[in-house]
Design a protein around this motif. Structure first.
Motif, PDB file in Angstrom:
ATOM      1  N   GLY A 180       0.843  -1.139  -0.042  1.00  0.00           N
ATOM      2  CA  GLY A 180      -0.057  -0.146  -0.080  1.00  0.00           C
ATOM      3  C   GLY A 180       0.685   1.216  -0.075  1.00  0.00           C
ATOM      4  O   GLY A 180       1.845   1.388  -0.755  1.00  0.00           O
ATOM      5  N   ASP A 181       0.485   2.218   0.854  1.00  0.00           N
ATOM      6  CA  ASP A 181       1.162   3.553   0.572  1.00  0.00           C
ATOM      7  C   ASP A 181       2.013   4.099   1.881  1.00  0.00           C
ATOM      8  O   ASP A 181       1.736   5.030   2.404  1.00  0.00           O
ATOM      9  CB  ASP A 181      -0.171   4.458   0.809  1.00  0.00           C
ATOM     10  CG  ASP A 181      -0.893   4.467   1.837  1.00  0.00           C
ATOM     11  OD1 ASP A 181      -1.369   3.388   2.162  1.00  0.00           O
ATOM     12  OD2 ASP A 181      -1.414   5.658   2.289  1.00  0.00           O
ATOM     13  N   PRO A 182       3.186   3.712   1.958  1.00  0.00           N
ATOM     14  CA  PRO A 182       3.512   2.179   2.176  1.00  0.00           C
ATOM     15  C   PRO A 182       3.305   1.931   3.676  1.00  0.00           C
ATOM     16  O   PRO A 182       3.956   2.417   4.371  1.00  0.00           O
ATOM     17  CB  PRO A 182       5.063   2.067   1.669  1.00  0.00           C
ATOM     18  CG  PRO A 182       5.218   3.376   0.797  1.00  0.00           C
ATOM     19  CD  PRO A 182       4.293   4.355   1.637  1.00  0.00           C
ATOM     20  N   HIS A 183       2.743   0.665   3.925  1.00  0.00           N
ATOM     21  CA  HIS A 183       2.738   0.135   5.168  1.00  0.00           C
ATOM     22  C   HIS A 183       3.942  -1.076   5.253  1.00  0.00           C
ATOM     23  O   HIS A 183       3.667  -1.965   4.468  1.00  0.00           O
ATOM     24  CB  HIS A 183       1.359  -0.505   5.605  1.00  0.00           C
ATOM     25  CG  HIS A 183       0.283   0.524   5.431  1.00  0.00           C
ATOM     26  ND1 HIS A 183       0.186   1.653   5.938  1.00  0.00           N
ATOM     27  CD2 HIS A 183      -0.725   0.724   4.479  1.00  0.00           C
ATOM     28  CE1 HIS A 183      -0.818   2.396   5.518  1.00  0.00           C
ATOM     29  NE2 HIS A 183      -1.439   1.723   4.621  1.00  0.00           N
ATOM     30  N   LEU A 184       4.781  -0.955   6.394  1.00  0.00           N
ATOM     31  CA  LEU A 184       5.634  -1.953   6.526  1.00  0.00           C
ATOM     32  C   LEU A 184       5.337  -2.914   7.559  1.00  0.00           C
ATOM     33  O   LEU A 184       4.580  -2.685   8.455  1.00  0.00           O
ATOM     34  CB  LEU A 184       6.943  -1.260   7.157  1.00  0.00           C
ATOM     35  CG  LEU A 184       7.566  -0.065   6.283  1.00  0.00           C
ATOM     36  CD1 LEU A 184       8.822   0.423   6.774  1.00  0.00           C
ATOM     37  CD2 LEU A 184       7.667  -0.187   4.670  1.00  0.00           C
ATOM     38  N   ARG A 185       5.651  -4.142   6.889  1.00  0.00           N
ATOM     39  CA  ARG A 185       5.597  -5.387   7.984  1.00  0.00           C
ATOM     40  C   ARG A 185       7.094  -5.717   8.056  1.00  0.00           C
ATOM     41  O   ARG A 185       7.719  -6.058   7.395  1.00  0.00           O
ATOM     42  CB  ARG A 185       4.794  -6.460   7.313  1.00  0.00           C
ATOM     43  CG  ARG A 185       3.387  -6.293   6.921  1.00  0.00           C
ATOM     44  CD  ARG A 185       3.136  -7.442   5.902  1.00  0.00           C
ATOM     45  NE  ARG A 185       3.320  -7.409   4.591  1.00  0.00           N
ATOM     46  CZ  ARG A 185       4.115  -8.407   4.148  1.00  0.00           C
ATOM     47  NH1 ARG A 185       4.623  -9.273   4.979  1.00  0.00           N
ATOM     48  NH2 ARG A 185       4.341  -8.292   2.988  1.00  0.00           N
ATOM     49  N   LEU A 186       7.317  -5.829   9.531  1.00  0.00           N
ATOM     50  CA  LEU A 186       8.757  -5.986   9.868  1.00  0.00           C
ATOM     51  C   LEU A 186       8.877  -7.137  10.479  1.00  0.00           C
ATOM     52  O   LEU A 186       8.050  -7.933  10.769  1.00  0.00           O
ATOM     53  CB  LEU A 186       9.167  -4.603  10.787  1.00  0.00           C
ATOM     54  CG  LEU A 186       8.962  -3.310  10.288  1.00  0.00           C
ATOM     55  CD1 LEU A 186       9.280  -2.553  11.250  1.00  0.00           C
ATOM     56  CD2 LEU A 186       9.649  -3.115   9.038  1.00  0.00           C
ATOM     57  N   GLY A 187      10.079  -7.616  10.537  1.00  0.00           N
ATOM     58  CA  GLY A 187      10.494  -8.924  11.224  1.00  0.00           C
ATOM     59  C   GLY A 187       9.824  -8.920  12.552  1.00  0.00           C
ATOM     60  O   GLY A 187       9.822  -7.982  13.289  1.00  0.00           O
ATOM     61  N   HIS A 188       9.519 -10.325  13.086  1.00  0.00           N
ATOM     62  CA  HIS A 188       9.026 -10.742  14.362  1.00  0.00           C
ATOM     63  C   HIS A 188       7.691  -9.832  14.749  1.00  0.00           C
ATOM     64  O   HIS A 188       7.425  -9.692  15.707  1.00  0.00           O
ATOM     65  CB  HIS A 188      10.058 -10.388  15.360  1.00  0.00           C
ATOM     66  CG  HIS A 188      11.415 -11.100  15.177  1.00  0.00           C
ATOM     67  ND1 HIS A 188      11.473 -12.212  14.799  1.00  0.00           N
ATOM     68  CD2 HIS A 188      12.581 -10.504  14.451  1.00  0.00           C
ATOM     69  CE1 HIS A 188      12.765 -12.785  14.476  1.00  0.00           C
ATOM     70  NE2 HIS A 188      13.614 -11.577  14.486  1.00  0.00           N
ATOM     71  N   GLY A 189       7.005  -9.332  13.645  1.00  0.00           N
ATOM     72  CA  GLY A 189       5.602  -8.716  14.065  1.00  0.00           C
ATOM     73  C   GLY A 189       5.820  -7.325  13.960  1.00  0.00           C
ATOM     74  O   GLY A 189       4.459  -6.622  14.243  1.00  0.00           O
ATOM     75  N   GLY A 190       6.903  -6.596  14.032  1.00  0.00           N
ATOM     76  CA  GLY A 190       6.642  -5.067  13.896  1.00  0.00           C
ATOM     77  C   GLY A 190       6.044  -4.418  12.819  1.00  0.00           C
ATOM     78  O   GLY A 190       5.620  -5.126  11.730  1.00  0.00           O
ATOM     79  N   GLU A 191       5.570  -3.261  12.760  1.00  0.00           N
ATOM     80  CA  GLU A 191       5.049  -2.675  11.932  1.00  0.00           C
ATOM     81  C   GLU A 191       5.296  -1.059  11.955  1.00  0.00           C
ATOM     82  O   GLU A 191       5.478  -0.596  12.994  1.00  0.00           O
ATOM     83  CB  GLU A 191       3.255  -2.764  12.196  1.00  0.00           C
ATOM     84  CG  GLU A 191       2.830  -4.155  11.946  1.00  0.00           C
ATOM     85  CD  GLU A 191       1.211  -4.120  12.149  1.00  0.00           C
ATOM     86  OE1 GLU A 191       0.771  -3.093  12.827  1.00  0.00           O
ATOM     87  OE2 GLU A 191       0.528  -4.950  11.661  1.00  0.00           O
ATOM     88  N   ALA A 192       5.022  -0.427  11.008  1.00  0.00           N
ATOM     89  CA  ALA A 192       5.371   0.916  10.609  1.00  0.00           C
ATOM     90  C   ALA A 192       5.014   1.574   9.374  1.00  0.00           C
ATOM     91  O   ALA A 192       4.669   0.599   8.568  1.00  0.00           O
ATOM     92  CB  ALA A 192       7.003   1.269  10.709  1.00  0.00           C
TER      93      ALA A 192
END
Length: 298
Positions: A28-40
């Motif tokens: 998306g605009d951009p939504h980050l999925r990070l290692g071990h469940g992080g988000e930003a």
């Protein structure tokens, strides 16, 4: 001296299924999925390149581009990833590979990408007919790296990583009428390890790559507020709290540039990032289920 013959383009066996080591990426605009469940969230800057993954033998840069769209009744001034550029060191020479959203039709989303392997140019195109997907325009080998084009997406299978690049209509295929300005096709990216995380002698880096830091704890960074009907929203989050340094540390000079403050390209050893300096919310992994993780906040 005579020019060496190009690498064989004979059909290749399918790449091995990666072990269940989790996944990360951008959507998306951009939504980050990070290692071990992080988000930003990560807005980027218009027409600016950033490094998403830096490892000893592979580096992935992306370009962000501003755009305006409607979602949930709100008008959003946001951004999209519109280019992805991969550099990899292989036994056949350097692989340079690019996926350009501007080459893709928002109506069909049929894939198109190109690159070079040891200086030899190639193109990959998407085909709906499965029996034809093993042809040289749909499947390429560059040393130990396999590139497989599907209808829209391309999967790069490297010795330690799988990288997936997928074009998507803006803001989504079913709601193209909500596009207002900017690019009409975006790129979503996925990153997953093909080897156990603890086996890496060089801890990866980059805006997304650094989150594979081996501690089993995700760190979430800044997020933009959820759009509300009637609102006019400009995204501003730059993954603060989940990345080392500043977003400026990840700006790249060119498509295939590998040098930046935290570069791991060509490194023989590097420790994981210093998570004690990160201010984001911690998320502990409870279970690893392959492409998704069960998590708890603490």
């Amino acid at each position: 001296p005579p020019t060496p013959p190009p690498p064989s383009l004979s059909p290749l066996p399918p790449p091995p299924t990666p072990p269940p080591t989790g996944a990360a990426g951008s959507k998306g605009d951009p939504h980050l999925r990070l290692g071990h469940g992080g988000e930003a969230d990560f807005r980027g800057r218009n027409q600016t390149r950033f490094n998403f993954l830096s490892a000893p033998r592979v580096s992935v840069n992306v370009l962000t581009e501003d755009g305006t769209f409607r979602v949930h009744g709100a008008t959003v001034n946001g951004s999209w990833v519109t280019q992805a550029h991969v550099v990899a060191s292989t036994v056949a020479g350097m692989l340079h590979f690019s996926y350009w959203a501007a080459k893709i039709s928002a109506k069909t989303l049929i894939g198109w990408s190109n690159g070079t392997c040891g200086g030899r140019p190639f193109k990959l195109v998407g085909l709906a007919l499965t029996p034809l997907r093993d042809g040289p325009k749909n499947r390429q080998e560059c040393g130990e790296v396999v590139l497989q084009a599907n209808y829209s997406s391309v999967l790069l299978s490297l010795p330690e990583w799988n990288v997936t690049i997928s074009p998507m209509a803006v803001p989504s295929y079913d709601y193209q009428k909500n596009w207002l300005s900017g690019p009409k096709v975006r790129l979503d990216l996925g990153f997953s390890l093909r080897v156990p995380e603890e086996s890496l002698q060089v801890a990866p880096h980059g805006i997304i790559g650094q989150s594979f830091d081996g501690d089993g704890i995700g760190i979430s960074g800044a997020r933009d507020p959820a759009p509300r009907a009637g609102a006019h929203l400009s995204t501003t989050a730059m993954a603060e709290g989940a990345i080392e340094g500043s977003w400026r540390d990840y700006v790249m000079a060119s498509e295939y540039d590998t040098a930046f403050k935290f570069s791991r390209f060509g490194a023989a050893f590097a420790a994981p990032r210093n998570t004690t300096a990160l201010t984001g919310e911690r998320i502990r992994s409870l279970a690893n289920t392959g492409s998704a993780m069960a998590t708890e906040k603490y």
